[in-house]
Design a protein around this motif. Structure first.
Motif, PDB file in Angstrom:
ATOM      1  N   THR A 174     -79.417 -28.084-114.614  1.00 56.03           N
ATOM      2  CA  THR A 174     -79.994 -26.816-114.164  1.00 56.03           C
ATOM      3  C   THR A 174     -81.115 -26.337-115.081  1.00 56.03           C
ATOM      4  O   THR A 174     -82.020 -25.624-114.643  1.00 56.03           O
ATOM      5  CB  THR A 174     -78.911 -25.722-114.095  1.00 56.03           C
ATOM      6  N   SER A 204     -82.041 -20.773-111.588  1.00 50.95           N
ATOM      7  CA  SER A 204     -81.373 -22.066-111.558  1.00 50.95           C
ATOM      8  C   SER A 204     -79.845 -21.966-111.590  1.00 50.95           C
ATOM      9  O   SER A 204     -79.166 -22.514-110.727  1.00 50.95           O
ATOM     10  CB  SER A 204     -81.854 -22.935-112.726  1.00 50.95           C
ATOM     11  N   LEU A 208     -79.777 -31.352-107.698  1.00 53.43           N
ATOM     12  CA  LEU A 208     -79.991 -30.870-109.064  1.00 53.43           C
ATOM     13  C   LEU A 208     -79.797 -31.986-110.071  1.00 53.43           C
ATOM     14  O   LEU A 208     -80.594 -32.162-110.995  1.00 53.43           O
ATOM     15  CB  LEU A 208     -79.038 -29.711-109.362  1.00 53.43           C
ATOM     16  N   LYS A 215     -84.375 -28.578-101.151  1.00 58.12           N
ATOM     17  CA  LYS A 215     -83.751 -27.612-102.063  1.00 58.12           C
ATOM     18  C   LYS A 215     -84.073 -26.187-101.617  1.00 58.12           C
ATOM     19  O   LYS A 215     -83.189 -25.314-101.581  1.00 58.12           O
ATOM     20  CB  LYS A 215     -84.254 -27.872-103.485  1.00 58.12           C
ATOM     21  N   TYR A 233     -85.314 -30.626-107.873  1.00 59.00           N
ATOM     22  CA  TYR A 233     -85.317 -29.162-107.822  1.00 59.00           C
ATOM     23  C   TYR A 233     -86.495 -28.636-107.003  1.00 59.00           C
ATOM     24  O   TYR A 233     -86.349 -27.744-106.176  1.00 59.00           O
ATOM     25  CB  TYR A 233     -85.371 -28.616-109.250  1.00 59.00           C
TER      26      TYR A 233
END
Length: 423
Positions: free
Chosen positions: A96, A75, A316, A326, A321
């Motif tokens: 994150t 992340s 994010l 992504k 995510y």
């Protein structure tokens, strides 16, 4: 209305105000077995005593999910490589972490055969979206419980009252009741006096990872960071794993007042919120990474990637995510990072960062071509032809405007002549 009954509920447990109260509330309202899960994302001292506290306040079992390494490599570093910064300021310290925590919750819920996952996020915040988007992507069949959207408690003050009434121990008082989120990457502060933009933050009281600029050394500090394909791998020539590297830079950056941010941001749910963020190591990494990209990426890739970085940051921040976009953006970013290797030396002084030097075997900077001194590689006469072609469309446009203007002036002149004849 009768509540859904559950055999087992997995609770995302931090041991803070909200989740301390929630264990008791869940047992009181659902009568279910509560499994407390704390994800280790680098909050260090905040992990002390959590298992004992969770079990004493009603949890039947406690898990400490060791996901610090996954947090960094799955992340943090992808966001760093993308250059993702929300609204040009926020380094996504909370955003994150949430997807990685969501995955840990789902893994343990499936392992335990749980019926539902519970979180302590408020109905006003971004984290409810981030957690639930992750859970829905990884376990769409799992029910989600969000007490802040259903119970009678309406404020953190009332949550403290509930804790006192039920003898639930808290680490905070009413005066220090900031809403905080701490992990390896950052520490955020919200609430209390920060809710009024007229109030200057009480930095001397709230900062934990950093000192104020006034407290930083009177002499500059130098630090070198080495990257391999966009990933930081060494500090001052010493190779370190990702977790250790960030901790090292947190210490260096924090001692020099790097990465202190007071920001009013646009939440996903529509309102603005104010937070004070401490991201010392992350701020150093983003700045150093940017310096390295300056000499290793071509113009078109750099500028296209800058546009992509904002989209990546929004994904994010908004909890997207686990999405195809992504994944696709990660593939693009990874391709751009194949030459982003080298070492950046930074000069730190009282909250400021200055690039002292940048070195890379893939540098596109050529002193031979760029020099103002005499050279044998560049014929300046070639520029004339380039400019003629580059400016050709401008010349054609200008000639057209001149013709139109000449025609208008001719028409006006003819009209005045006719009027004069009539007179």
């Amino acid at each position: 209305m009768t509540k859904q009954t559950y055999k087992k509920i997995v609770l995302a447990y931090s041991g803070g105000l909200d989740t301390s109260v929630i264990i008791h509330w869940l047992k009181e309202n659902y009568g279910s077995e509560i499994i407390a899960v704390t994800a280790n994302v680098g909050q260090e001292d905040e992990l002390i005593g959590l298992e004992e506290k969770a079990l004493k306040t009603g949890a039947s079992k406690f898990y400490l999910a060791e996901i610090e390494e996954a947090f960094v490599y799955d992340s943090i570093f992808p966001a760093l490589k993308a250059g993702a910064v929300y609204e040009n300021k926020y380094l996504l310290g909370t955003a994150t972490a949430r997807p990685i925590i969501a995955k840990a919750l789902v893994d343990i819920a499936k392992q335990e055969g749980a019926d539902a996952i519970c979180h302590g996020c408020t109905g006003k915040g971004n984290d409810q979206v981030r957690f639930e988007m992750g859970i829905k992507a990884l376990a769409p069949e799992m029910d989600i419980i969000a007490p802040w959207r259903t119970w009678d408690i309406t404020s953190r003050e009332e949550a403290i009252d509930y804790a006192y009434e039920h003898n639930i121990p808290l680490k905070i008082s009413r005066e220090t009741n900031y809403s905080k989120d701490k992990n390896l990457w950052h520490l955020s502060h919200e609430g209390l006096d920060l809710e009024n933009p007229l109030n200057e933050p009480k930095y001397d009281q709230i900062l934990e990872m950093s000192v104020t600029p006034e407290q930083a050394p009177d002499e500059p500090t130098y630090v070198s960071i080495t990257f391999d394909e966009g990933i930081p791998v060494a500090v001052d020539g010493k190779e370190l794993d990702g977790v250790s590297l960030i901790k090292k830079l947190n210490t260096i950056g924090g001692a020099n007042a790097i990465g202190i941010l007071d920001m009013i941001e646009n939440r996903l749910v529509g309102m603005k919120s104010r937070g004070v963020y401490e991201t010392p190591g992350g701020t150093l990494l983003y700045f150093a990474h940017e310096q390295l990209e300056m000499i290793t990426l071509d113009k078109e890739t750099t500028q296209y990637k800058q546009d992509l970085a904002q989209k990546y940051a929004n994904l994010l921040y908004n909890g997207q995510y686990f999405t195809p976009l992504k994944q696709a953006l990660d593939a693009f970013v990874d391709e751009t990072q194949k030459t982003v290797s080298g070492t950046v030396k930074l000069k730190l002084y009282k909250g400021n960062m200055i690039a002292a030097s940048v070195d890379s075997p893939f540098s596109l900077y050529s002193e031979a071509f760029a020099t103002f001194d005499e050279d044998n590689v560049y014929d300046q006469n070639d520029a004339a032809g380039f400019i003629n072609l580059y400016g050709l469309s401008s010349v054609i446009q200008a000639e057209m405007k001149q013709k139109v203007q000449f025609a208008k002036e001719a028409d006006n002149s003819f009209g005045l002549t006719q009027e004069g004849i009539k007179a």
